[in-house]
Design a protein around this motif. Structure first.
Motif, PDB file in Angstrom:
ATOM      1  N   THR A   1      10.431  27.335 -21.298  1.00  0.00           N
ATOM      2  CA  THR A   1      10.493  28.763 -20.989  1.00  0.00           C
ATOM      3  C   THR A   1       9.208  29.212 -20.307  1.00  0.00           C
ATOM      4  O   THR A   1       9.236  30.033 -19.380  1.00  0.00           O
ATOM      5  CB  THR A   1      10.728  29.585 -22.270  1.00  0.00           C
ATOM      6  OG1 THR A   1      11.984  29.187 -22.853  1.00  0.00           O
ATOM      7  CG2 THR A   1      10.779  31.070 -21.967  1.00  0.00           C
TER       8      THR A   1
ATOM      9  N   TRP B   1      12.932  36.305 -25.559  1.00  0.00           N
ATOM     10  CA  TRP B   1      13.215  34.856 -25.570  1.00  0.00           C
ATOM     11  C   TRP B   1      14.168  34.493 -26.709  1.00  0.00           C
ATOM     12  O   TRP B   1      15.158  33.798 -26.502  1.00  0.00           O
ATOM     13  CB  TRP B   1      11.909  34.081 -25.707  1.00  0.00           C
ATOM     14  CG  TRP B   1      12.112  32.626 -26.011  1.00  0.00           C
ATOM     15  CD1 TRP B   1      12.517  31.659 -25.135  1.00  0.00           C
ATOM     16  CD2 TRP B   1      11.947  31.987 -27.274  1.00  0.00           C
ATOM     17  NE1 TRP B   1      12.611  30.444 -25.787  1.00  0.00           N
ATOM     18  CE2 TRP B   1      12.265  30.621 -27.097  1.00  0.00           C
ATOM     19  CE3 TRP B   1      11.542  32.432 -28.542  1.00  0.00           C
ATOM     20  CZ2 TRP B   1      12.197  29.698 -28.142  1.00  0.00           C
ATOM     21  CZ3 TRP B   1      11.480  31.508 -29.571  1.00  0.00           C
ATOM     22  CH2 TRP B   1      11.807  30.168 -29.366  1.00  0.00           C
TER      23      TRP B   1
ATOM     24  N   ASP C   1      13.725  24.408 -25.150  1.00  0.00           N
ATOM     25  CA  ASP C   1      13.965  25.846 -25.155  1.00  0.00           C
ATOM     26  C   ASP C   1      12.677  26.667 -25.192  1.00  0.00           C
ATOM     27  O   ASP C   1      12.675  27.831 -24.774  1.00  0.00           O
ATOM     28  CB  ASP C   1      14.821  26.243 -26.365  1.00  0.00           C
ATOM     29  CG  ASP C   1      16.210  25.636 -26.302  1.00  0.00           C
ATOM     30  OD1 ASP C   1      16.538  25.034 -25.270  1.00  0.00           O
ATOM     31  OD2 ASP C   1      16.963  25.757 -27.280  1.00  0.00           O
TER      32      ASP C   1
ATOM     33  N   THR D   1      15.538  29.358 -21.480  1.00  0.00           N
ATOM     34  CA  THR D   1      14.642  29.356 -20.325  1.00  0.00           C
ATOM     35  C   THR D   1      14.951  30.490 -19.349  1.00  0.00           C
ATOM     36  O   THR D   1      14.065  30.910 -18.588  1.00  0.00           O
ATOM     37  CB  THR D   1      14.741  28.019 -19.579  1.00  0.00           C
ATOM     38  OG1 THR D   1      16.114  27.744 -19.272  1.00  0.00           O
ATOM     39  CG2 THR D   1      14.191  26.878 -20.426  1.00  0.00           C
TER      40      THR D   1
ATOM     41  N   GLY E   1      12.543  33.339 -19.529  1.00  0.00           N
ATOM     42  CA  GLY E   1      11.302  33.177 -18.794  1.00  0.00           C
ATOM     43  C   GLY E   1      11.441  33.611 -17.351  1.00  0.00           C
ATOM     44  O   GLY E   1      10.566  34.290 -16.796  1.00  0.00           O
TER      45      GLY E   1
END
Length: 397
Positions: free
Chosen positions: A78, A225, A74, A236, A239
């Motif tokens: 990301t 995030w 995670d 993710t 990101g």
């Protein structure tokens, strides 16, 4: 004889400055792929050694709110997906995907390269012992590994072939990202999602106002995030969204755009730290069961999807576009060159391992990961053999 004006080349000549950027990008991805391969090998040996319990203990060691395994999947990934989002935004706005006619072939190849492996997996898993839920596992292409193999065996291959693989992998990543967001979100917490949207809006506002200080962007990105993580959507995705919100066109007073600056700074960390760390924490599967694995529909479906489905899908998509439109291959490319790249597309690794983690638990997850590793290695070996032969051919031209 002059070329007819209506013919569109499969991949056009690179724009000014594109060659230098891609050369640096390929170098970082190549190094990252080799490091990730080494990390995966260490993980496999460690997980199957007398010290396997220490590997498992490390995975479940909590550091702050998450254990190490989730920090890898995670957290580290990301960063990988943020860079992927930057690449995608750049390709869509100023790169090879900005002209639909130029992008048609690699986009079609990527779409078929996602669909055909999924269909093959589903066919293999139609029986009563099958696990059709793993259909997305063989659909991904690992850009770092594929480019690493291409760099090692293909020093004389045309640059347009590398650009095709890069474009294919970027579009492939986008499709799989959508799959993760849509199919792997079981619960949705609207409060956390609203905060994430607010953080994204703040990030976009900062880009619009041309703010450059990391004192603003880093806290906003971390908030986005964590809120995405808490919303139930895989972290993710934050990101990717942040990457797509980053400005890619430089102002007259700028030498490079924010996206290019960030990609230049973060690509080495993503390829050389984040992805190898994920590989180390994800590839350590116990290789038990021996022949029983060969009877597993999950293993057979994943391996067949990566090794057979990926090249068939990529080549089918390419053939259809070049057959029924005015697009055609560059003069320096042959179909046999594309066969090697299509086989390399079966290197799933990073994203396939992530999808396997999201899909299954326990023994099924270990079986799926083992299949991803086996299928990726087999695709890498076969692709290297094909491209090595083509490299020697191009070297003598």
């Amino acid at each position: 004889m002059s070329e007819p004006s209506f013919v569109r080349r499969f991949l056009p000549e690179l724009d000014s400055g594109e060659s230098t950027f891609l050369a640096a990008f390929f170098r970082s991805e190549t190094v990252g792929g080799l490091l990730a391969l080494a990390a995966a090998a260490v993980a496999l040996v460690w997980a199957n050694s007398p010290w396997a319990s220490s590997y498992d203990a490390l995975l479940h060691l909590f550091i702050g709110p998450l254990d190490v395994e989730h920090w890898a999947a995670d957290g580290a990934l990301t960063l990988f997906f943020f860079v992927a989002g930057l690449e995608l935004k750049r390709e869509l706005v100023v790169g090879s995907l900005r002209r639909p006619a130029d992008a048609a072939v690699p986009v079609a190849a990527a779409c078929f390269g996602v669909a055909v492996p999924a269909l093959i997996y589903l066919v293999v898993n139609l029986g009563p012992d099958g696990e059709p839920g793993g259909w997305a596992i063989p659909s991904a292409t690992d850009i770092a590994f594929a480019l690493a193999v291409l760099a090692v065996v293909g020093s004389n291959l045309p640059t347009s072939l590398r650009l095709f693989l890069l474009t294919l992998a970027v579009v492939d990543d986008l499709i799989v990202i959508v799959i993760i967001a849509v199919f792997f979100t079981s619960t949705l917490h609207l409060g956390a999602l609203a905060l994430a949207v607010a953080a994204f809006a703040a990030y976009a506002f900062g880009q619009h106002r041309r703010w450059r200080t990391p004192l603003f962007y880093v806290p906003v990105a971390l908030l986005a995030w964590w809120c995405v993580h808490e919303s139930g959507i895989h972290a993710t995705i934050a990101g990717v969204v942040l990457g797509l919100l980053t400005r890619v066109r430089p102002d007259p007073s700028e030498e490079r755009s924010p996206a290019e600056r960030l990609e230049h700074r973060l690509s080495p960390a993503s390829a050389s730290i984040a992805v190898p760390f994920f590989a180390l924490m994800s590839a350590g599967v116990p290789l038990q069961g021996g022949g029983a694995l060969l009877d597993s529909p999950v293993v057979l479906g994943v391996v067949a999807g990566l090794v057979l489905g990926k090249p068939v899908g990529v080549l089918a998509g390419t053939w259809l576009v070049t057959r029924f439109t005015r697009a055609e291959l560059n003069e320096d490319l042959a179909w046999r060159d594309l066969v090697g790249v299509a086989v390399l597309a079966g290197i799933g690794f990073t994203v396939s391992l992530l999808v396997a983690e999201l899909t299954f638990e326990g023994d099924l997850r270990d079986a799926a990961k083992t299949a991803v590793l086996a299928g990726s290695v087999l695709s890498a070996v076969v692709g290297a053999l094909v491209l090595g032969h083509r490299d020697r051919f191009h070297a003598t031209r």
